[in-house]
Design a protein around this motif. Structure first.
Motif, PDB file in Angstrom:
ATOM      1  N   LEU A  19      44.377  86.866  77.490  1.00 47.46           N
ATOM      2  CA  LEU A  19      44.150  86.239  76.194  1.00 47.46           C
ATOM      3  C   LEU A  19      44.472  87.182  75.046  1.00 47.46           C
ATOM      4  O   LEU A  19      45.048  86.772  74.039  1.00 47.46           O
ATOM      5  CB  LEU A  19      42.710  85.746  76.068  1.00 47.46           C
ATOM      6  N   CYS A  58      40.919  82.362  69.919  1.00 47.04           N
ATOM      7  CA  CYS A  58      41.479  81.137  70.486  1.00 47.04           C
ATOM      8  C   CYS A  58      40.565  79.944  70.235  1.00 47.04           C
ATOM      9  O   CYS A  58      39.391  80.101  69.946  1.00 47.04           O
ATOM     10  CB  CYS A  58      41.644  81.277  72.002  1.00 47.04           C
ATOM     11  N   CYS A  70      44.136  78.302  73.351  1.00 46.07           N
ATOM     12  CA  CYS A  70      45.265  78.332  72.420  1.00 46.07           C
ATOM     13  C   CYS A  70      45.010  79.412  71.374  1.00 46.07           C
ATOM     14  O   CYS A  70      44.013  79.357  70.666  1.00 46.07           O
ATOM     15  CB  CYS A  70      45.446  76.996  71.724  1.00 46.07           C
ATOM     16  N   ARG A  71      45.932  80.385  71.285  1.00 46.33           N
ATOM     17  CA  ARG A  71      45.785  81.468  70.308  1.00 46.33           C
ATOM     18  C   ARG A  71      46.091  80.936  68.917  1.00 46.33           C
ATOM     19  O   ARG A  71      47.109  80.306  68.693  1.00 46.33           O
ATOM     20  CB  ARG A  71      46.739  82.606  70.649  1.00 46.33           C
TER      21      ARG A  71
END
Length: 82
Positions: A19, A58, A70-71
């Motif tokens: 991540l 995220c 989702c970044r």
């Protein structure tokens, strides 16, 4: 969106590294089985996943088969609403 998936044997430390390596707009996919294995299956699951995602910049998108981290892009100039 550029989406990647993790290996079924990934650990939480490896997920953290993955991540942290995501660029803005990139995503990482976990299956429900991976999510259960990494975060547990009790009523605190949603909170743990949300806090984990926020700690890595995220958001989480859930669907029937799993979740996607989702970044988010870094905000350069923000003003409070209102």
């Amino acid at each position: 969106m550029n989406e990647m998936t993790v290996q079924p044997t990934v650990t939480l430390p490896a997920l953290q590294v993955s991540l942290d390596g995501l660029g803005a707009g990139q995503a990482l996919r976990l299956t429900n089985a991976d999510c259960d294995r990494l975060f547990g299956v009790d009523d605190a699951l949603l909170g743990r996943v949300r806090n984990f995602a926020l700690g890595h910049g995220c958001i989480v998108v859930w669907d029937e088969e799993g979740l996607t981290f989702c970044r988010q892009p870094h905000a350069t100039c923000c003003k409070p609403l209102g």
